[in-house]
Design a protein around this motif. Sequence first.
Motif, PDB file in Angstrom:
ATOM      1  N   ALA A  12       0.819  -1.217   0.000  1.00 29.37           N
ATOM      2  CA  ALA A  12       0.000   0.000   0.000  1.00 29.37           C
ATOM      3  C   ALA A  12       0.848   1.261   0.000  1.00 29.37           C
ATOM      4  O   ALA A  12       0.476   2.273  -0.608  1.00 29.37           O
ATOM      5  N   GLN A  13       1.989   1.205   0.676  1.00 24.25           N
ATOM      6  CA  GLN A  13       2.810   2.410   0.796  1.00 24.25           C
ATOM      7  C   GLN A  13       3.442   2.836  -0.516  1.00 24.25           C
ATOM      8  O   GLN A  13       3.915   3.966  -0.640  1.00 24.25           O
ATOM      9  N   LYS A  14       3.418   1.969  -1.515  1.00 24.80           N
ATOM     10  CA  LYS A  14       3.993   2.325  -2.813  1.00 24.80           C
ATOM     11  C   LYS A  14       3.147   3.353  -3.539  1.00 24.80           C
ATOM     12  O   LYS A  14       3.688   4.283  -4.159  1.00 24.80           O
ATOM     13  N   GLY A  19       0.382   4.613   3.100  1.00 28.01           N
ATOM     14  CA  GLY A  19      -0.229   3.302   3.004  1.00 28.01           C
ATOM     15  C   GLY A  19      -1.677   3.239   3.433  1.00 28.01           C
ATOM     16  O   GLY A  19      -2.256   2.151   3.509  1.00 28.01           O
ATOM     17  N   VAL A  20      -2.269   4.397   3.710  1.00 31.54           N
ATOM     18  CA  VAL A  20      -3.649   4.430   4.207  1.00 31.54           C
ATOM     19  C   VAL A  20      -4.414   5.583   3.554  1.00 31.54           C
ATOM     20  O   VAL A  20      -3.823   6.546   3.072  1.00 31.54           O
ATOM     21  N   ASN A  21      -5.723   5.490   3.582  1.00 27.48           N
ATOM     22  CA  ASN A  21      -6.565   6.540   3.012  1.00 27.48           C
ATOM     23  C   ASN A  21      -7.246   7.413   4.066  1.00 27.48           C
ATOM     24  O   ASN A  21      -8.127   8.214   3.751  1.00 27.48           O
ATOM     25  N   ARG A  25      -5.590   5.372  10.549  1.00 23.76           N
ATOM     26  CA  ARG A  25      -5.481   3.953  10.206  1.00 23.76           C
ATOM     27  C   ARG A  25      -4.025   3.472  10.144  1.00 23.76           C
ATOM     28  O   ARG A  25      -3.767   2.271  10.150  1.00 23.76           O
ATOM     29  N   ALA A  26      -3.099   4.403  10.059  1.00 24.48           N
ATOM     30  CA  ALA A  26      -1.692   4.036   9.848  1.00 24.48           C
ATOM     31  C   ALA A  26      -1.020   3.499  11.103  1.00 24.48           C
ATOM     32  O   ALA A  26       0.127   3.040  11.035  1.00 24.48           O
ATOM     33  N   PHE A  27      -1.681   3.575  12.265  1.00 20.90           N
ATOM     34  CA  PHE A  27      -1.119   3.094  13.528  1.00 20.90           C
ATOM     35  C   PHE A  27       0.098   3.910  13.948  1.00 20.90           C
ATOM     36  O   PHE A  27       0.892   3.453  14.780  1.00 20.90           O
ATOM     37  N   ARG A  28       0.267   5.125  13.384  1.00 18.93           N
ATOM     38  CA  ARG A  28       1.430   5.927  13.762  1.00 18.93           C
ATOM     39  C   ARG A  28       1.410   6.267  15.251  1.00 18.93           C
ATOM     40  O   ARG A  28       2.461   6.381  15.887  1.00 18.93           O
TER      41      ARG A  28
END
Length: 427
Positions: A12-14, A19-21, A25-28
Motif C-alpha cells: 500500500a505504501q507504494k 499506506g492508508v486513506n 489507520r496508519a497506527f502511527r
Amino acid sequence: MTSRNEELFARAQKHIPGGVNSPVRAFRSVGGTPLFFQKGAGSQVQDADGKWYTDYVGSWGPMILGHAHPEVIAAVQAAVVDGLSFGAPTEKEVEIADLLCAMVPSLDMVRLVSSGTEATMSAIRLARGFTGRDILVKFEGCYHGHADHLLVKAGSGLLTFGNPSSGGVPAGTAETTMVLTYNDPQGLAEAFKAHGDKIAAVIVEPVVGNMNLIAPTPEFLKAMRDLTAQYGAVLIFDEVMTGFRVGLKSAQGLFGITPDLSTFGKVVGGGMPMGAFGGRREIMEKIAPLGPVYQAGTLSGNPIATAAGLATLKLIQAPGFHETLTAKTKALCDGLVAAAQKHGVAFSAQNVGGMFGLYFAERCPGTYDEVLACDKDAFNRFFHAMIDAGHYFAPSAFEAGFVSAAHSDVEIAATVAAADAWFATQR
C-alpha cells in the motif's frame, strides 16, 4: 514469517500516501502494522491473516447494529440491482429526509451529502451566509472534518484567533476561526462580549469523540445556547458521531438543547458514505436553489447509501434499543475500571449511550489539556495487548470507542477478562 497484513501494508505504501486513506489507520500513534480487514459479522471483524477480533471501533461509529446486519444488507442488495447512481432525485431521498425530520425535532428541513466533512463544511457556509458574518467559534480538540477553516489550532490567548494546524491552510482562512476551550462557559461568554457582532456560528461536538470521549457539562451546553441566541449567531451541533448513537433523538434530545443547525454522518448512512445537515427552515431556505448559499454534490442522496441508512434508522427505533446499547457500553466501562482498580492501575472510563472513552488517568478528563495529560504510553501497551488477545480498540489514545447492538454480554466479559490479565502485569 511476514504476515498478510504486513505484506499489504508494504504494498500500500507504494501508491497510497502512508499506506492508508485516512491518517489514524496508519497506527502511527500506537506503533506497529495496521490491520487490513476483509470481513465483518456482528460484533466481529476478520483481518487479512484470518484472525477474528471483537470490534470496538465499528467503522468509527456507523455499525450501531453490528457488521453485515442481514436487513441492512438485504436493503442494499435490493437497491443495487436498480442502479448505483442517477445524479437525479429518487424517492428514497424524500423518505429519509422525512424520517430524519421526524426523528430529530430541531430539523425542519435537511439536505443529504456524501460525508460528515461535507455536512459540517456546508453548515458553516450556510451559517455565514444566513448571518452575513465571518467568524466561526470552535473548541480545541473537537474535530469537524478537514475543511480549511476547521484545521485550526488554538491561538496564544483566550481571545486570539487560530493558526493553521495543517499544511496547505492559508493563514487568512484560519484567522476567521476562533478556538476556545471545551467545557469553559466563561471563556465563551468573553469571546461573545469581545466579538459577538462578528460571530456567525458556534460549532461543537455535543459529546466529543475526537480527543477521546469528553462529556459536556450542563453549564457549557446552556451557555452555548443562550449566548448564540442573545447575539444572533447560529448554534451548530456536529452530531456526525453522536447522531442516533447516544440516543434516538441524538445528543440534542439526550441533553434537551435545540441547536439551529445539525450535521450528521456515520449511523445515518448505515455504513455507506452519507451525511446530512439540517435545521431551522428560515436558515435552510438560504441554500441554493432557494437562496444564495451554494452547495451541491453529484452523489448526494445516493440510492445505495439511502437504502442502508433507511434500514438502519428504522431498526434502531425498536423499543428499548438505546437503553440496551447504553447498558452494554456501561458494562464494558465499569468492568474495565474495576479490573484496573483491582491491580492498582491509574485508569478511568465513561460512556454516553453507545460511545465510550478509556483513559489512563485517575479520573475522566473534561478538557483537551486533561486528555493530553493521560498516559499515552500505557494506552499504547494496552492497545497492543488487546489486539494480541483478539479485541480491537481504536488505534489512538485520542479516539472514542463504540459498542454495537450485536455485542453480547459474553463478548464484553471476555474483553474485560483480557484487560484484567494485562492490568495484572502492570503493577
